[in-house]
Design a protein around this motif. Structure first.
Motif, PDB file in Angstrom:
ATOM      1  N   SER A 258      32.562  49.795  33.793  1.00 58.98           N
ATOM      2  CA  SER A 258      33.273  48.572  34.354  1.00 58.98           C
ATOM      3  C   SER A 258      34.891  49.085  34.438  1.00 58.98           C
ATOM      4  N   THR A 259      35.224  49.974  33.632  1.00 61.12           N
ATOM      5  CA  THR A 259      36.412  50.460  33.718  1.00 61.12           C
ATOM      6  C   THR A 259      37.026  51.008  35.005  1.00 61.12           C
ATOM      7  N   VAL A 260      38.182  50.733  35.349  1.00 59.46           N
ATOM      8  CA  VAL A 260      38.855  51.062  36.654  1.00 59.46           C
ATOM      9  C   VAL A 260      39.917  52.119  36.341  1.00 59.46           C
ATOM     10  N   LEU A 261      39.775  53.139  36.993  1.00 59.81           N
ATOM     11  CA  LEU A 261      41.052  54.301  36.690  1.00 59.81           C
ATOM     12  C   LEU A 261      41.736  54.504  38.095  1.00 59.81           C
ATOM     13  N   ASP A 262      42.995  54.814  37.773  1.00 62.28           N
ATOM     14  CA  ASP A 262      43.727  54.987  39.044  1.00 62.28           C
ATOM     15  C   ASP A 262      43.720  56.505  39.407  1.00 62.28           C
ATOM     16  N   GLN A 263      44.605  56.886  40.501  1.00 62.81           N
ATOM     17  CA  GLN A 263      44.585  57.933  40.891  1.00 62.81           C
ATOM     18  C   GLN A 263      45.044  59.086  40.027  1.00 62.81           C
ATOM     19  N   ASN A 264      45.640  58.832  38.741  1.00 58.45           N
ATOM     20  CA  ASN A 264      46.099  59.585  37.736  1.00 58.45           C
ATOM     21  C   ASN A 264      45.140  59.604  36.462  1.00 58.45           C
ATOM     22  N   ARG A 265      43.899  58.729  36.834  1.00 57.86           N
ATOM     23  CA  ARG A 265      42.923  58.755  35.885  1.00 57.86           C
ATOM     24  C   ARG A 265      43.297  57.770  34.433  1.00 57.86           C
ATOM     25  N   GLU A 266      44.454  56.827  35.107  1.00 52.69           N
ATOM     26  CA  GLU A 266      44.810  55.978  33.918  1.00 52.69           C
ATOM     27  C   GLU A 266      44.067  54.554  34.146  1.00 52.69           C
ATOM     28  N   LYS A 267      43.716  54.092  32.910  1.00 49.77           N
ATOM     29  CA  LYS A 267      43.203  52.992  32.979  1.00 49.77           C
ATOM     30  C   LYS A 267      43.983  51.824  33.595  1.00 49.77           C
ATOM     31  N   VAL A 268      43.332  50.908  34.420  1.00 48.26           N
ATOM     32  CA  VAL A 268      44.057  50.061  35.160  1.00 48.26           C
ATOM     33  C   VAL A 268      43.845  48.545  34.217  1.00 48.26           C
ATOM     34  N   SER A 269      44.645  48.259  33.657  1.00 47.06           N
ATOM     35  CA  SER A 269      44.244  47.194  32.610  1.00 47.06           C
ATOM     36  C   SER A 269      43.902  45.688  33.268  1.00 47.06           C
ATOM     37  N   GLY A 270      43.710  44.865  32.665  1.00 43.46           N
ATOM     38  CA  GLY A 270      43.011  43.621  33.156  1.00 43.46           C
ATOM     39  C   GLY A 270      41.955  43.756  34.531  1.00 43.46           C
ATOM     40  N   THR A 271      41.479  44.772  34.925  1.00 42.62           N
ATOM     41  CA  THR A 271      40.752  44.989  36.069  1.00 42.62           C
ATOM     42  C   THR A 271      39.349  45.486  35.385  1.00 42.62           C
ATOM     43  N   GLN A 272      38.239  45.064  35.927  1.00 41.66           N
ATOM     44  CA  GLN A 272      37.067  45.596  35.993  1.00 41.66           C
ATOM     45  C   GLN A 272      36.235  45.866  37.430  1.00 41.66           C
ATOM     46  N   LYS A 273      35.477  46.784  37.467  1.00 45.21           N
ATOM     47  CA  LYS A 273      34.789  46.914  38.551  1.00 45.21           C
ATOM     48  C   LYS A 273      33.083  47.100  38.215  1.00 45.21           C
ATOM     49  N   GLY A 274      32.445  47.026  39.518  1.00 43.88           N
ATOM     50  CA  GLY A 274      31.094  47.025  39.290  1.00 43.88           C
ATOM     51  C   GLY A 274      30.348  48.345  39.289  1.00 43.88           C
ATOM     52  N   PHE A 275      29.068  48.300  39.142  1.00 39.64           N
ATOM     53  CA  PHE A 275      28.363  49.462  39.252  1.00 39.64           C
ATOM     54  C   PHE A 275      26.735  49.194  39.682  1.00 39.64           C
ATOM     55  N   VAL A 276      26.103  49.965  39.694  1.00 39.80           N
ATOM     56  CA  VAL A 276      24.909  50.075  40.669  1.00 39.80           C
ATOM     57  C   VAL A 276      23.744  50.664  39.414  1.00 39.80           C
ATOM     58  N   GLU A 277      22.652  49.617  39.507  1.00 40.26           N
ATOM     59  CA  GLU A 277      21.283  49.923  38.871  1.00 40.26           C
ATOM     60  C   GLU A 277      20.142  50.162  39.828  1.00 40.26           C
ATOM     61  N   VAL A 278      19.537  51.272  39.669  1.00 33.34           N
ATOM     62  CA  VAL A 278      18.388  51.658  40.456  1.00 33.34           C
ATOM     63  C   VAL A 278      17.238  51.192  39.393  1.00 33.34           C
ATOM     64  N   ARG A 279      16.271  50.687  39.835  1.00 28.82           N
ATOM     65  CA  ARG A 279      15.075  50.173  39.055  1.00 28.82           C
ATOM     66  C   ARG A 279      14.011  50.832  39.751  1.00 28.82           C
ATOM     67  N   PRO A 280      13.029  51.206  39.137  1.00 28.39           N
ATOM     68  CA  PRO A 280      11.628  51.635  39.555  1.00 28.39           C
ATOM     69  C   PRO A 280      10.829  50.701  40.715  1.00 28.39           C
TER      70      PRO A 280
END
Length: 163
Positions: free
Chosen positions: A141-163
């Motif tokens: 859920s961690t968002v990293l910027d162009q410099n690979r720095e953590k963007v505080s106060g922000t979260q992102k989504g990710f994807v789950e592939v199930r059978p």
């Protein structure tokens, strides 16, 4: 289903979003920047996924990293994935299946070694292990910027592939 990426951002809304491989291909290869590089990474991921599900059919795949974004400044170098496996499924593998499964995951090294010529960065998490599950949920859920720095106060989504 993969939600739309909001205007003004380059990442998914926070949360775990279930999708098929075809949906991932549509959103993060066909409709994403750096399509040629993404095609190479996705084709490696699809083959890797097929190998893993051939050994552990009930595995779930949490897919993340730059691959599941539309960041405009760089193509993804790989796809990041955590394979969620039930302990009994892992314990019931034959010796041959264990031997085939082991090299399909990232080895810390040195040197660090990733499967599929470095196109997949893969880790195992035992389903039911609350601490590790929470770790991967927060990590993906961690968002990293162009410099690979953590963007505080922000979260992102990710994807789950199930059978």
């Amino acid at each position: 289903m993969i939600p739309d990426i909001d205007d003004g951002t380059w990442y998914l809304p926070h949360g775990l979003h279930t999708a098929s491989l075809d949906e991932i291909e549509e959103r993060f290869v066909i409709a994403a920047p750096f399509r040629d590089r993404r095609r190479i990474v996705f084709d490696a991921f699809r083959l890797w996924h097929e190998i893993i599900t051939g050994i552990v059919p009930d595995a779930r795949f949490w897919v993340d990293g730059g691959f599941v974004t539309h960041k405009p400044w760089a193509a993804p170098s790989d796809v990041d994935v955590t394979v969620m496996i039930r302990p009994d499924d892992l314990n019931n593998l034959t010796d041959d299946e264990q031997q085939r499964l082991a090299p399909m995951f990232t080895a810390a090294g040195p040197p660090r070694q990733q499967p599929m010529s470095g196109l997949v960065d893969a880790f195992i998490c035992l389903r039911g292990n609350v601490d590790k599950t929470l770790y991967w949920r927060e990590h993906w859920s961690t968002v990293l910027d162009q410099n690979r720095e953590k963007v505080s106060g922000t979260q992102k989504g990710f994807v789950e592939v199930r059978p």
